[in-house]
Design a protein around this motif. Structure first.
Motif, mmCIF file in Angstrom:
data_model
loop_
_atom_site.group_PDB
_atom_site.id
_atom_site.type_symbol
_atom_site.label_atom_id
_atom_site.label_comp_id
_atom_site.label_asym_id
_atom_site.label_seq_id
_atom_site.Cartn_x
_atom_site.Cartn_y
_atom_site.Cartn_z
ATOM 1 N N ALA A 268 0.781 -1.523 -0.363
ATOM 2 C CA ALA A 268 -0.513 0.124 -0.204
ATOM 3 C C ALA A 268 0.663 1.106 0.355
ATOM 4 C CB ALA A 268 -1.205 0.188 1.030
ATOM 5 N N GLN A 269 1.091 2.310 -1.248
ATOM 6 C CA GLN A 269 1.438 3.709 -1.195
ATOM 7 C C GLN A 269 0.684 4.009 -0.206
ATOM 8 O OE1 GLN A 269 1.689 5.476 -4.714
ATOM 9 N NE2 GLN A 269 3.399 5.579 -4.383
ATOM 10 N N SER A 270 -0.837 4.208 -0.031
ATOM 11 C CA SER A 270 -1.768 4.679 0.013
ATOM 12 C C SER A 270 -3.026 4.356 0.980
ATOM 13 C CB SER A 270 -2.465 6.533 -0.199
ATOM 14 O OG SER A 270 -2.424 6.539 -0.991
ATOM 15 N N ALA A 271 -4.304 4.786 1.367
ATOM 16 C CA ALA A 271 -5.293 3.212 1.403
ATOM 17 C C ALA A 271 -5.823 4.933 2.238
ATOM 18 C CB ALA A 271 -4.565 2.816 2.841
ATOM 19 N N GLU A 272 -7.665 4.677 2.295
ATOM 20 C CA GLU A 272 -8.762 5.325 2.058
ATOM 21 C C GLU A 272 -9.886 4.367 3.013
ATOM 22 O OE1 GLU A 272 -9.620 9.395 0.553
ATOM 23 O OE2 GLU A 272 -10.122 7.471 -0.179
ATOM 24 N N ILE A 273 -10.179 4.305 3.895
ATOM 25 C CA ILE A 273 -11.634 3.870 4.883
ATOM 26 C C ILE A 273 -12.137 4.264 5.187
ATOM 27 C CG2 ILE A 273 -11.488 2.080 6.598
ATOM 28 C CD1 ILE A 273 -8.827 1.434 6.968
ATOM 29 N N ASP A 274 -13.575 3.960 4.454
ATOM 30 C CA ASP A 274 -14.406 4.279 5.474
ATOM 31 C C ASP A 274 -15.681 3.671 6.150
ATOM 32 O OD1 ASP A 274 -15.101 5.975 2.624
ATOM 33 O OD2 ASP A 274 -15.703 5.406 1.325
ATOM 34 N N LEU A 275 -15.773 3.948 7.370
ATOM 35 C CA LEU A 275 -16.845 3.937 7.963
ATOM 36 C C LEU A 275 -18.417 4.062 8.388
ATOM 37 C CD1 LEU A 275 -14.596 3.742 11.502
ATOM 38 C CD2 LEU A 275 -14.711 1.813 9.982
ATOM 39 N N VAL A 276 -19.074 3.325 8.333
ATOM 40 C CA VAL A 276 -20.970 3.439 7.513
ATOM 41 C C VAL A 276 -21.815 3.479 8.592
ATOM 42 C CG1 VAL A 276 -22.695 3.220 6.204
ATOM 43 C CG2 VAL A 276 -19.928 3.231 5.126
ATOM 44 N N ASP A 277 -21.558 3.799 9.573
ATOM 45 C CA ASP A 277 -22.298 3.836 10.900
ATOM 46 C C ASP A 277 -24.122 3.348 10.353
ATOM 47 O OD1 ASP A 277 -24.624 5.942 9.982
ATOM 48 O OD2 ASP A 277 -23.442 7.352 11.993
ATOM 49 N N ILE A 278 -25.091 2.626 11.385
ATOM 50 C CA ILE A 278 -26.331 2.074 10.977
ATOM 51 C C ILE A 278 -27.001 3.344 10.139
ATOM 52 C CG2 ILE A 278 -25.876 0.000 13.232
ATOM 53 C CD1 ILE A 278 -27.364 2.231 14.592
ATOM 54 N N ASP A 279 -27.050 4.800 10.458
ATOM 55 C CA ASP A 279 -27.753 5.425 9.678
ATOM 56 C C ASP A 279 -27.621 6.214 8.433
ATOM 57 O OD1 ASP A 279 -29.440 5.689 12.280
ATOM 58 O OD2 ASP A 279 -27.520 6.743 13.604
ATOM 59 N N GLY A 280 -26.151 5.376 8.162
ATOM 60 C CA GLY A 280 -25.783 5.579 6.462
ATOM 61 C C GLY A 280 -24.789 6.901 6.701
ATOM 62 N N HIS A 281 -24.134 7.080 7.558
ATOM 63 C CA HIS A 281 -23.171 8.649 7.682
ATOM 64 C C HIS A 281 -21.888 7.481 7.884
ATOM 65 C CE1 HIS A 281 -20.348 10.496 9.348
ATOM 66 N NE2 HIS A 281 -20.736 11.668 9.229
ATOM 67 N N THR A 282 -21.003 8.226 6.821
ATOM 68 C CA THR A 282 -20.026 7.974 6.474
ATOM 69 C C THR A 282 -18.557 8.390 7.323
ATOM 70 O OG1 THR A 282 -20.795 6.637 4.672
ATOM 71 C CG2 THR A 282 -18.421 6.737 4.296
ATOM 72 N N THR A 283 -17.760 7.834 7.379
ATOM 73 C CA THR A 283 -16.966 8.421 8.070
ATOM 74 C C THR A 283 -15.356 8.066 7.207
ATOM 75 O OG1 THR A 283 -17.015 8.687 10.152
ATOM 76 C CG2 THR A 283 -14.871 8.752 10.336
ATOM 77 N N THR A 284 -14.612 8.672 6.625
ATOM 78 C CA THR A 284 -14.197 8.805 5.813
ATOM 79 C C THR A 284 -12.087 8.717 6.346
ATOM 80 O OG1 THR A 284 -15.412 9.064 3.455
ATOM 81 C CG2 THR A 284 -12.206 9.162 3.590
ATOM 82 N N ILE A 285 -11.169 7.465 6.848
ATOM 83 C CA ILE A 285 -10.161 8.122 7.479
ATOM 84 C C ILE A 285 -9.501 7.275 5.777
ATOM 85 C CG2 ILE A 285 -8.474 7.002 8.969
ATOM 86 C CD1 ILE A 285 -11.279 5.631 10.171
ATOM 87 N N ALA A 286 -8.219 8.724 5.952
ATOM 88 C CA ALA A 286 -7.003 8.628 4.788
ATOM 89 C C ALA A 286 -5.708 8.222 5.283
ATOM 90 C CB ALA A 286 -6.709 9.742 3.935
ATOM 91 N N LEU A 287 -4.586 7.513 4.994
ATOM 92 C CA LEU A 287 -3.857 5.953 6.035
ATOM 93 C C LEU A 287 -2.627 6.783 5.223
ATOM 94 C CD1 LEU A 287 -5.297 3.001 6.645
ATOM 95 C CD2 LEU A 287 -5.500 5.179 8.015
#
Length: 375
Positions: A268-287
């Motif tokens: 991996a040179q870089s990555a993104e992870i989306d955490l999607v809660d039960i209401d559909g709200h998405t938090t994007t984390i860049a690594l």
């Protein structure tokens, strides 16, 4: 086959604790740790596991400093019946207070690698969902894992110098898992089978007041086999942790990942992870990776010191190598953890990204067993 643990009311079957509930030869019970600093100055990993039906207890300790060599200690012995005996030659693990504090000692030995380290928890135990993967009609993996985030203190000595480990700056993750997964020598006999494919990402991250965690297993087409995202409170000291389980971990509805690879590798040179809660709200984390650690230093995929491989009644070994000069597409070098800086909105964090990808994987354009990313 009684041991000390049989004196506690913990039995899950009519058998003594030393007798696993399955006859699968790949049953295991592992304790694993990592430790790292936010500036990527160093990373170390620790592992010890028993394989009851293989009659093996093995362990490893490995450390790398930025710009230096990675140093590795390996140990293996015939497994004792006594499950509380977690010692292999000069290496021992001491549970000082369950789910709060653990000591790991590697006494001076011929490899030149030694340590005396204490892990202190900063979260309650966080149970991952049971992970069951199939190979045709057979379970290739069926395991449970729990994680704890914490801090390290102590000292490390290695052939190129030493490290004073300070709990003000050294973060860590504890990983306890047990069940069944492929270990040791591959099964022989029967009809020939193609080599197994696997895609795995594991991303425990530390923020100012909480932790986040994401776990992924994918199939060869990118289909979701395991998708899990978790957040949980982070405590300032182990004394503030209210109990083994605090009931405050928050489970996401799902999680997603996107990885950009270093050309001609599977790293991996870089990555993104989306955490999607039960209401559909998405938090994007860049690594953004800042330091690489080869997991073969803990026996994962190692051609000589692979986990669960019989080495004799008691054997130790070691090696040192420069991670920057290894062939990144050699089978034993594809499995890595990288210390990563994390960003979500205006917040910054620190953690690791573990990755392994063997075999074809359509989302990345991998069409062969170990081809690299297109430039």
């Amino acid at each position: 086959m009684l041991n000390k643990l049989d004196d506690f009311p913990i039995h899950q079957t009519p058998e003594p604790i030393a007798v696993p509930s399955t006859s699968d030869r790949n049953v295991y019970d592992r304790t694993w740790f990592n430790g790292y600093t936010a500036d990527g100055a160093y990373y170390f990993g620790i592992g010890i596991a028993i394989y009851p039906h293989r009659k093996i207890l093995d362990c490893a300790f490995s450390v790398v400093e930025r710009g230096g060599r990675q140093h590795c200690f390996y140990g293996s012995r015939r497994a004792p019946i006594e499950r509380t005996e977690m010692q292999v030659g000069p290496f021992r693990l001491e549970v000082l207070e369950p789910m709060l504090r653990t000591r790991v000692v590697l006494d001076d030995n011929a490899t030149g690698l030694a340590c005396d380290l204490t892990f202190s928890a900063r979260t309650a135990a966080i149970q991952e969902a049971r992970q069951t993967l199939w190979s045709g009609d057979r379970r290739a993996m069926d395991s449970t894992r729990f994680d704890q985030f914490g801090r390290w203190s102590g000292v490390i000595h290695h052939p190129d110098g030493g490290i004073k480990v300070d709990d003000r700056t050294c973060y860590g993750t504890k990983d306890r898992s047990w069940g069944v997964r492929n270990v040791g020598e591959r099964d022989v006999g029967g009809a020939p089978m193609p080599p197994p494919s696997v895609f795995f990402l594991w991303a425990p991250l530390v923020w100012d007041d909480h932790i986040s965690h994401a776990i992924f297993f994918d199939g060869t087409q990118g289909e979701a086999l395991v998708r899990e995202g978790i957040t949980a409170p982070l405590y300032r000291s182990e004394a503030e942790i209210p109990g083994v389980v605090d009931g405050l971990d928050r489970r996401m509805a799902t999680a997603r990942h996107r990885v950009t690879y270093v050309p001609n590798t599977r790293l991996a040179q870089s990555a993104e992870i989306d955490l999607v809660d039960i209401d559909g709200h998405t938090t994007t984390i860049a690594l953004d990776p800042i330091l690489k650690f080869q997991m073969k230093g803990l026996g994962y995929g190692h051609p000589q010191w692979g986990q669960g491989m019989w080495k004799g009644e008691l054997e130790i070994g070691g090696e040192s190598f420069d991670p920057l000069t290894l062939d990144p597409l050699a089978r034993e070098n594809v499995h890595v953890q990288q210390v990563v800086r994390a960003r979500q909105g205006s917040q910054t964090g620190i953690g690791v990204l573990e990755q392994i990808c063997f075999g074809p994987y359509r989302p990345a354009g991998f069409g062969e067993f170990l081809d690299g990313a297109k430039a």
